[in-house]
Design a protein around this motif. Structure first.
Motif, PDB file in Angstrom:
ATOM      1  N   VAL A 366       0.845  -1.191   0.000  1.00  0.00           N
ATOM      2  CA  VAL A 366       0.000   0.000   0.000  1.00  0.00           C
ATOM      3  C   VAL A 366       0.878   1.238   0.000  1.00  0.00           C
ATOM      4  O   VAL A 366       2.082   1.165   0.267  1.00  0.00           O
ATOM      5  N   ALA A 367       0.286   2.395  -0.309  1.00  0.00           N
ATOM      6  CA  ALA A 367       1.053   3.638  -0.303  1.00  0.00           C
ATOM      7  C   ALA A 367       1.450   4.023   1.119  1.00  0.00           C
ATOM      8  O   ALA A 367       0.732   3.746   2.082  1.00  0.00           O
ATOM      9  N   GLY A 368       2.608   4.684   1.241  1.00  0.00           N
ATOM     10  CA  GLY A 368       3.059   5.196   2.530  1.00  0.00           C
ATOM     11  C   GLY A 368       3.883   4.203   3.314  1.00  0.00           C
ATOM     12  O   GLY A 368       4.215   3.108   2.850  1.00  0.00           O
ATOM     13  N   ALA A 369       4.216   4.595   4.557  1.00  0.00           N
ATOM     14  CA  ALA A 369       5.058   3.772   5.426  1.00  0.00           C
ATOM     15  C   ALA A 369       4.323   2.517   5.861  1.00  0.00           C
ATOM     16  O   ALA A 369       3.127   2.548   6.190  1.00  0.00           O
ATOM     17  N   GLN A 370       5.037   1.401   5.880  1.00  0.00           N
ATOM     18  CA  GLN A 370       4.441   0.121   6.281  1.00  0.00           C
ATOM     19  C   GLN A 370       5.544  -0.816   6.748  1.00  0.00           C
ATOM     20  O   GLN A 370       6.710  -0.638   6.385  1.00  0.00           O
ATOM     21  N   PRO A 371       5.187  -1.832   7.549  1.00  0.00           N
ATOM     22  CA  PRO A 371       6.217  -2.742   8.067  1.00  0.00           C
ATOM     23  C   PRO A 371       6.679  -3.742   7.012  1.00  0.00           C
ATOM     24  O   PRO A 371       6.038  -3.924   5.975  1.00  0.00           O
ATOM     25  N   VAL A 372       7.797  -4.387   7.303  1.00  0.00           N
ATOM     26  CA  VAL A 372       8.282  -5.481   6.469  1.00  0.00           C
ATOM     27  C   VAL A 372       7.232  -6.592   6.463  1.00  0.00           C
ATOM     28  O   VAL A 372       6.713  -6.960   7.522  1.00  0.00           O
ATOM     29  N   PRO A 373       6.877  -7.122   5.304  1.00  0.00           N
ATOM     30  CA  PRO A 373       5.915  -8.234   5.272  1.00  0.00           C
ATOM     31  C   PRO A 373       6.342  -9.382   6.174  1.00  0.00           C
ATOM     32  O   PRO A 373       7.520  -9.738   6.237  1.00  0.00           O
ATOM     33  N   ASP A 374       5.363  -9.978   6.857  1.00  0.00           N
ATOM     34  CA  ASP A 374       5.663 -11.037   7.820  1.00  0.00           C
ATOM     35  C   ASP A 374       6.360 -12.222   7.155  1.00  0.00           C
ATOM     36  O   ASP A 374       7.230 -12.863   7.770  1.00  0.00           O
ATOM     37  N   SER A 375       5.995 -12.514   5.909  1.00  0.00           N
ATOM     38  CA  SER A 375       6.613 -13.650   5.218  1.00  0.00           C
ATOM     39  C   SER A 375       8.118 -13.453   5.066  1.00  0.00           C
ATOM     40  O   SER A 375       8.901 -14.413   5.161  1.00  0.00           O
ATOM     41  N   ILE A 376       8.552 -12.211   4.830  1.00  0.00           N
ATOM     42  CA  ILE A 376       9.986 -11.919   4.710  1.00  0.00           C
ATOM     43  C   ILE A 376      10.675 -12.081   6.058  1.00  0.00           C
ATOM     44  O   ILE A 376      11.749 -12.677   6.159  1.00  0.00           O
ATOM     45  N   ASN A 377      10.050 -11.540   7.129  1.00  0.00           N
ATOM     46  CA  ASN A 377      10.636 -11.697   8.466  1.00  0.00           C
ATOM     47  C   ASN A 377      10.878 -13.166   8.804  1.00  0.00           C
ATOM     48  O   ASN A 377      11.947 -13.545   9.295  1.00  0.00           O
ATOM     49  N   ARG A 378       9.874 -13.998   8.546  1.00  0.00           N
ATOM     50  CA  ARG A 378       9.970 -15.405   8.945  1.00  0.00           C
ATOM     51  C   ARG A 378      10.971 -16.175   8.079  1.00  0.00           C
ATOM     52  O   ARG A 378      11.704 -17.036   8.579  1.00  0.00           O
ATOM     53  N   GLU A 379      11.018 -15.842   6.792  1.00  0.00           N
ATOM     54  CA  GLU A 379      12.001 -16.483   5.934  1.00  0.00           C
ATOM     55  C   GLU A 379      13.418 -16.159   6.407  1.00  0.00           C
ATOM     56  O   GLU A 379      14.283 -17.046   6.489  1.00  0.00           O
ATOM     57  N   ILE A 380      13.672 -14.911   6.735  1.00  0.00           N
ATOM     58  CA  ILE A 380      15.010 -14.499   7.156  1.00  0.00           C
ATOM     59  C   ILE A 380      15.352 -15.097   8.517  1.00  0.00           C
ATOM     60  O   ILE A 380      16.504 -15.489   8.767  1.00  0.00           O
ATOM     61  N   ALA A 381      14.374 -15.175   9.421  1.00  0.00           N
ATOM     62  CA  ALA A 381      14.629 -15.793  10.726  1.00  0.00           C
ATOM     63  C   ALA A 381      15.082 -17.241  10.550  1.00  0.00           C
ATOM     64  O   ALA A 381      16.026 -17.699  11.207  1.00  0.00           O
ATOM     65  N   ARG A 382      14.420 -17.970   9.646  1.00  0.00           N
ATOM     66  CA  ARG A 382      14.820 -19.360   9.388  1.00  0.00           C
ATOM     67  C   ARG A 382      16.244 -19.419   8.829  1.00  0.00           C
ATOM     68  O   ARG A 382      17.049 -20.260   9.235  1.00  0.00           O
ATOM     69  N   ARG A 383      16.544 -18.518   7.890  1.00  0.00           N
ATOM     70  CA  ARG A 383      17.883 -18.519   7.300  1.00  0.00           C
ATOM     71  C   ARG A 383      18.945 -18.173   8.337  1.00  0.00           C
ATOM     72  O   ARG A 383      20.029 -18.755   8.354  1.00  0.00           O
ATOM     73  N   MET A 384      18.643 -17.213   9.212  1.00  0.00           N
ATOM     74  CA  MET A 384      19.616 -16.790  10.198  1.00  0.00           C
ATOM     75  C   MET A 384      19.883 -17.899  11.212  1.00  0.00           C
ATOM     76  O   MET A 384      21.027 -18.148  11.605  1.00  0.00           O
ATOM     77  N   LEU A 385      18.832 -18.592  11.633  1.00  0.00           N
ATOM     78  CA  LEU A 385      19.012 -19.715  12.566  1.00  0.00           C
ATOM     79  C   LEU A 385      19.894 -20.794  11.948  1.00  0.00           C
ATOM     80  O   LEU A 385      20.767 -21.368  12.620  1.00  0.00           O
ATOM     81  N   ALA A 386      19.679 -21.051  10.657  1.00  0.00           N
ATOM     82  CA  ALA A 386      20.512 -22.061   9.994  1.00  0.00           C
ATOM     83  C   ALA A 386      21.951 -21.604   9.893  1.00  0.00           C
ATOM     84  O   ALA A 386      22.881 -22.402  10.125  1.00  0.00           O
ATOM     85  N   THR A 387      22.165 -20.338   9.563  1.00  0.00           N
ATOM     86  CA  THR A 387      23.530 -19.788   9.453  1.00  0.00           C
ATOM     87  C   THR A 387      24.243 -19.837  10.802  1.00  0.00           C
ATOM     88  O   THR A 387      25.446 -20.128  10.878  1.00  0.00           O
ATOM     89  N   MET A 388      23.495 -19.542  11.875  1.00  0.00           N
ATOM     90  CA  MET A 388      24.085 -19.546  13.221  1.00  0.00           C
ATOM     91  C   MET A 388      24.344 -20.965  13.739  1.00  0.00           C
ATOM     92  O   MET A 388      25.007 -21.129  14.766  1.00  0.00           O
ATOM     93  N   LYS A 389      23.757 -21.975  13.060  1.00  0.00           N
ATOM     94  CA  LYS A 389      23.810 -23.367  13.555  1.00  0.00           C
ATOM     95  C   LYS A 389      23.300 -23.414  14.998  1.00  0.00           C
ATOM     96  O   LYS A 389      23.924 -24.013  15.894  1.00  0.00           O
ATOM     97  N   ALA A 390      22.150 -22.779  15.191  1.00  0.00           N
ATOM     98  CA  ALA A 390      21.598 -22.606  16.538  1.00  0.00           C
ATOM     99  C   ALA A 390      21.156 -23.908  17.183  1.00  0.00           C
ATOM    100  O   ALA A 390      20.921 -23.957  18.394  1.00  0.00           O
ATOM    101  N   ASP A 391      21.033 -24.975  16.387  1.00  0.00           N
ATOM    102  CA  ASP A 391      20.586 -26.258  16.945  1.00  0.00           C
ATOM    103  C   ASP A 391      21.730 -27.077  17.517  1.00  0.00           C
ATOM    104  O   ASP A 391      21.523 -28.190  17.997  1.00  0.00           O
ATOM    105  N   ARG A 392      22.938 -26.540  17.454  1.00  0.00           N
ATOM    106  CA  ARG A 392      24.091 -27.306  17.929  1.00  0.00           C
ATOM    107  C   ARG A 392      24.455 -26.925  19.362  1.00  0.00           C
ATOM    108  O   ARG A 392      24.236 -25.823  19.782  1.00  0.00           O
TER     109      ARG A 392
END
Length: 392
Positions: A366-392
Motif C-alpha cells: 500500500v502507499a506510505g510507510a508500512q512494516p516489512v511483510p511477515d513472510s519476509i521476516n519469517r524467511e530471514i529468521a529461518r535462514r539466520m538460525l541455519a547460518t548460526m547453527k543454533a541447533d548445535r
C-alpha cells in the motif's frame, strides 16, 4: 591516492563479504532472476564496507546505483571502490552538512525510481522536487526516518515505503544487540575509559536504548534510564534500572547517551545543570538529540582533544566532553566500525528482499510507510538460525 583507496577497500571487503553468508546466497539468485533490471535505485545510507556488499548485491540483481552516504560517516576508500565498480557515488568523509544536503539533492536529481533511504532524506527531497509520481517505492532503514514518514511527510508519499526498522528481526538483532555492542565498544575505543563502576544515563528505552543499557551493565556500568513513554519506563524499572527525568539525573550521570530519534533531548536547561566533566554521546541517526548549537552558544571556550573528543567549557567553571560532535558515535567517531557484520547481513537481507518486493510485487503493498511483510521476516529468521547453527 585513488588507487591506494581502492586497494584498501578491496582488502577490507574480502573479509566483510566472506562473513555475510545471507547476502551471498541471495546474490546467486539475483544473478539469474535480475529483479532490478531497468530500475535505478537511489540510496542515502552510511557508506561503509557492509553497505558496499549491499550495493554489490543490488547491482548483481540488475540495478543501476546512484548513492550518497550520511553526514560524517562516509568512508572514502569505500566511495573510491564503488565508483571504480561503475556506480555513481556522491560524498566524502569531510563533507560539511551543506555539502551533504547537496549530495542528497544530486541523488534526487538523478531521477531514481526506487529509494533506499536512511532518515527519510531522499523521500523529503522527492516530495520537495514534486517527483513522487516517478517512484515505484522504497525502503527506510531507521526509527528516525519512520517518524518522519508518519509525521512530517504523512499523506505526501503516494508510493509504498517499507520501514525496515519496524521488523522485529532488526529490532532484536541489529538495534538491541548490534547497536548496543557497537556503541559501548566505540565509547571504550574513543575515550580509552573503563565502563565498570561508571555512571551512565541512557535516554530512550527503545530497542537501541535497551541494547546500550544491557551491554553497559554487562560490563559493570551503573545505568539509569530516561524514558517519556510510561510503559517503556515501567519495563526499564522491572529490568532493574534506575528510571528518572534527565534533569534529575544531570548531576548524577558521568556519561549521557541519547538513543531516541527525537531532537533536543539534551538541551539548554540540561546544560545549565549537568555536572562538571560529564560526557555527551549520541547514537541516534540525526545529530540533533544533543542540542549542539545551544551548547556552543552557552560555552565559554572549547578545546579539540582529537577528531572525536572535544572539551567544551561552561559557566561556573564546569566543562563537558562532546563525543563525535553529537553525531552517531559508532559510525561518525574515530576508527568507525558500526554494527557487527552478522547483524548487518541480516539487516541488509531485510533490505534486499523488501526492495525485491517493491520492484516485482508492488501491487501487494500500500502507499506510505508500512512494516516489512511477515513472510519476509519469517524467511530471514529461518535462514539466520541455519547460518548460526543454533541447533548445535
Amino acid at each position: 591516492m585513488t588507487d591506494e583507496l581502492i586497494a584498501r577497500a578491496a582488502a577490507r571487503l574480502t573479509w566483510i563479504r566472506s562473513r555475510m553468508a545471507l547476502l551471498a546466497d541471495v546474490r546467486e539468485r539475483f544473478a539469474e532472476s535480475q529483479p532490478f533490471a531497468g530500475h535505478r535505485i537511489g540510496m542515502s545510507l552510511h557508506l561503509e564496507p557492509k553497505t558496499a556488499v549491499l550495493l554489490e548485491t543490488l547491482a548483481v540483481g540488475g540495478a543501476e546505483i546512484v548513492a550518497t552516504g550520511n553526514h560524517g560517516s562516509t568512508q572514502d576508500d569505500i566511495v573510491a571502490f564503488l565508483r571504480d565498480q561503475g556506480m555513481t557515488i556522491f560524498g566524502a568523509r569531510d563533507d560539511t552538512l551543506e555539502q551533504h544536503h547537496a549530495n542528497v539533492a544530486s541523488v534526487v536529481a538523478a531521477e531514481p525510481d526506487i529509494l533506499l533511504d536512511n532518515g527519510a532524506d531522499l523521500v523529503a527531497g522527492i516530495v520537495a522536487a514534486g517527483r513522487g509520481a516517478q517512484i515505484v517505492g522504497g525502503t527506510e532503514e531507521t526509527t528516525s526516518g519512520g517518524y518522519r514518514l508518519r509525521d512530517e511527510l504523512a499523506d505526501q508519499v503516494p508510493y509504498p515505503v517499507i520501514v525496515i526498522n519496524d521488523s522485529p528481526l532488526k529490532a532484536i538483532g541489529e538495534n538491541k544487540h548490534a547497536v548496543g555492542q557497537s556503541v559501548v565498544e566505540s565509547f571504550m575505543r574513543i575515550t580509552n575509559l573503563m565502563v565498570p563502576g561508571r555512571r551512565f544515563v541512557v535516554a530512550g528505552y527503545g530497542w537501541c536504548g535497551r541494547g546500550v543499557a544491557h551491554y553497559l551493565r554487562a560490563l559493570g556500568g551503573k545505568v539509569a534510564i530516561v524514558e517519556v513513554d510510561e510503559i517503556k519506563a515501567f519495563e526499564a524499572a522491572l529490568d532493574g534500572y534506575r528510571v528518572a527525568n534527565v534533569l534529575d539525573l544531570a548531576d548524577w550521570g558521568e556519561v549521557f547517551i541519547t538513543a531516541t530519534g527525537h531532537p533536543q533531548i539534551l538541551g539548554a536547561e540540561f546544560f545549565d545543570r549537568v555536572a562538571d566533566g560529564a560526557m555527551l554521546v549520541n547514537c541516534g541517526h540525526f545529530p540533533w538529540e544533543i542540542d549542539v548549537p545551544a551548547l556552543r552558544a552557552l560555552a565559554t571556550g572549547s578545546t579539540e582533544i582529537d577528531t572525536a573528543i572535544e572539551r567544551i567549557d561552561l559557566p561556573g567553571e564546569r566543562h563537558v566532553t562532546l563525543i563525535a560532535d553529537g553525531r552517531m558515535m559508532n559510525l561518525a567517531g574515530r576508527e568507525p566500525k558500526g554494527n557487527s557484520i552478522e547483524s548487518m547481513d541480516l539487516g541488509f537481507l531485510l533490505q534486499v528482499l523488501s526492495l525485491e518486493q517493491v520492484a516485482t510485487a508492488t501491487d501487494t503493498l500500500v502507499a506510505g510507510a508500512q512494516p516489512v511483510p511477515d513472510s519476509i521476516n519469517r524467511e530471514i529468521a529461518r535462514r539466520m538460525l541455519a547460518t548460526m547453527k543454533a541447533d548445535r
